[in-house]
Structures are given as C-alpha cells and as structure tokens.
Design a protein around this motif. Structure first.
Motif, PDB file in Angstrom:
ATOM      1  N   ASN A   9       0.852  -1.279   0.143  1.00  0.00           N
ATOM      2  CA  ASN A   9       0.114  -0.111  -0.038  1.00  0.00           C
ATOM      3  C   ASN A   9       0.964   1.156  -0.055  1.00  0.00           C
ATOM      4  O   ASN A   9       0.331   2.181  -0.807  1.00  0.00           O
ATOM      5  CB  ASN A   9      -0.947  -0.059   1.242  1.00  0.00           C
ATOM      6  CG  ASN A   9      -2.028  -1.112   0.968  1.00  0.00           C
ATOM      7  OD1 ASN A   9      -2.400  -1.177  -0.045  1.00  0.00           O
ATOM      8  ND2 ASN A   9      -2.730  -1.064   2.215  1.00  0.00           N
ATOM      9  N   SER A  72      -5.335  10.467   4.506  1.00  0.00           N
ATOM     10  CA  SER A  72      -6.291   9.316   4.755  1.00  0.00           C
ATOM     11  C   SER A  72      -5.298   8.121   4.819  1.00  0.00           C
ATOM     12  O   SER A  72      -5.723   7.136   5.623  1.00  0.00           O
ATOM     13  CB  SER A  72      -7.030   8.903   3.365  1.00  0.00           C
ATOM     14  OG  SER A  72      -6.436   8.832   2.465  1.00  0.00           O
ATOM     15  N   TYR A  73      -4.225   7.969   4.382  1.00  0.00           N
ATOM     16  CA  TYR A  73      -3.358   6.972   4.345  1.00  0.00           C
ATOM     17  C   TYR A  73      -2.558   6.819   5.851  1.00  0.00           C
ATOM     18  O   TYR A  73      -2.493   5.767   6.357  1.00  0.00           O
ATOM     19  CB  TYR A  73      -2.112   6.921   3.282  1.00  0.00           C
ATOM     20  CG  TYR A  73      -1.465   5.604   3.389  1.00  0.00           C
ATOM     21  CD1 TYR A  73      -1.608   4.293   3.076  1.00  0.00           C
ATOM     22  CD2 TYR A  73      -0.007   5.749   3.519  1.00  0.00           C
ATOM     23  CE1 TYR A  73      -1.064   3.195   3.323  1.00  0.00           C
ATOM     24  CE2 TYR A  73       1.104   4.831   3.863  1.00  0.00           C
ATOM     25  CZ  TYR A  73       0.424   3.450   3.663  1.00  0.00           C
ATOM     26  OH  TYR A  73       1.160   2.268   3.639  1.00  0.00           O
ATOM     27  N   ASP A  76      -5.197   5.578   8.227  1.00  0.00           N
ATOM     28  CA  ASP A  76      -5.182   4.004   8.077  1.00  0.00           C
ATOM     29  C   ASP A  76      -3.899   3.236   8.871  1.00  0.00           C
ATOM     30  O   ASP A  76      -4.207   2.194   9.356  1.00  0.00           O
ATOM     31  CB  ASP A  76      -5.162   3.613   6.476  1.00  0.00           C
ATOM     32  CG  ASP A  76      -6.607   3.893   6.010  1.00  0.00           C
ATOM     33  OD1 ASP A  76      -7.769   4.452   6.731  1.00  0.00           O
ATOM     34  OD2 ASP A  76      -6.654   4.193   4.606  1.00  0.00           O
ATOM     35  N   ASP A  79      -4.415   3.494  12.599  1.00  0.00           N
ATOM     36  CA  ASP A  79      -5.566   2.514  12.659  1.00  0.00           C
ATOM     37  C   ASP A  79      -4.888   1.162  12.802  1.00  0.00           C
ATOM     38  O   ASP A  79      -5.273   0.338  13.665  1.00  0.00           O
ATOM     39  CB  ASP A  79      -6.667   2.535  11.980  1.00  0.00           C
ATOM     40  CG  ASP A  79      -7.519   3.775  12.138  1.00  0.00           C
ATOM     41  OD1 ASP A  79      -7.383   4.434  13.169  1.00  0.00           O
ATOM     42  OD2 ASP A  79      -8.411   4.110  11.398  1.00  0.00           O
ATOM     43  N   MET A  80      -4.220   0.859  11.836  1.00  0.00           N
ATOM     44  CA  MET A  80      -3.523  -0.553  11.834  1.00  0.00           C
ATOM     45  C   MET A  80      -2.672  -0.826  12.977  1.00  0.00           C
ATOM     46  O   MET A  80      -2.437  -1.722  13.677  1.00  0.00           O
ATOM     47  CB  MET A  80      -2.678  -0.711  10.651  1.00  0.00           C
ATOM     48  CG  MET A  80      -3.538  -1.131   9.482  1.00  0.00           C
ATOM     49  SD  MET A  80      -2.891  -1.386   7.948  1.00  0.00           S
ATOM     50  CE  MET A  80      -2.980  -0.117   6.807  1.00  0.00           C
TER      51      MET A  80
END
Length: 86
Positions: A9, A72-73, A76, A79-80
């Motif tokens: 990603n 946004s990345y 994310d 969150d991970m």
C-alpha cells in the motif's frame, strides 16, 4: 493486513502521488525537445527551467489532493498500529 500488505500500500500511494508530476515533467520535456529540434537551439537551461516551473505549479495545484491522500493513508496506518498493538 500484514507487513507485506502495508509495504504494498505504501508503494502504491507513492506511485499514485508521484506519477502525475513525473508525467507532467515528461510531457514538458518532450515539447521542449521538439522545440529544440525544430529551432536547433541547444541550451541546457531551456529544458530545465520550464520543467521546474511547470512541475512546481502542478504540485501547488494538486497539493490539496496530495494532502488528502496522505492524510487518509496516515489515518489508516495509525488504525493498523492500534490493531496490531493489542
């Protein structure tokens, strides 16, 4: 998602955000090369300065889009981290 997925990603985001600027630079370079071939003017600054100007303007114009994608990345990724940290 594992470490390989995160790396994939990351590379995808880098390519998505970097390729438009590279394409603009390539198109401007091609136009200037054709101009130099037609006029037989071979000055190094003639190809460098317009590329810098056009790519800088393009990056400034696309900066909100780049910022949204990076934000946004990053969210994310955080969150991970929370998921894997448990």
């Amino acid at each position: 998602m594992d470490l390989i997925g995160i790396a994939e990603n990351t590379v995808k985001i880098i390519l998505i955000l970097g390729l438009p600027s590279l394409i603009v630079s390539m198109v401007i370079g091609l136009i200037i090369s054709v101009f130099q071939a037609v006029t037989q003017v071979s000055d190094a600054s003639l190809s460098f300065v317009p590329k810098v100007i056009f790519v800088s303007v393009f990056i400034l114009i696309s900066l909100p889009w780049i910022g949204d994608n990076i934000e946004s990345y990053t969210i994310d990724l955080w969150d991970m981290i929370l998921i894997f940290g448990k």
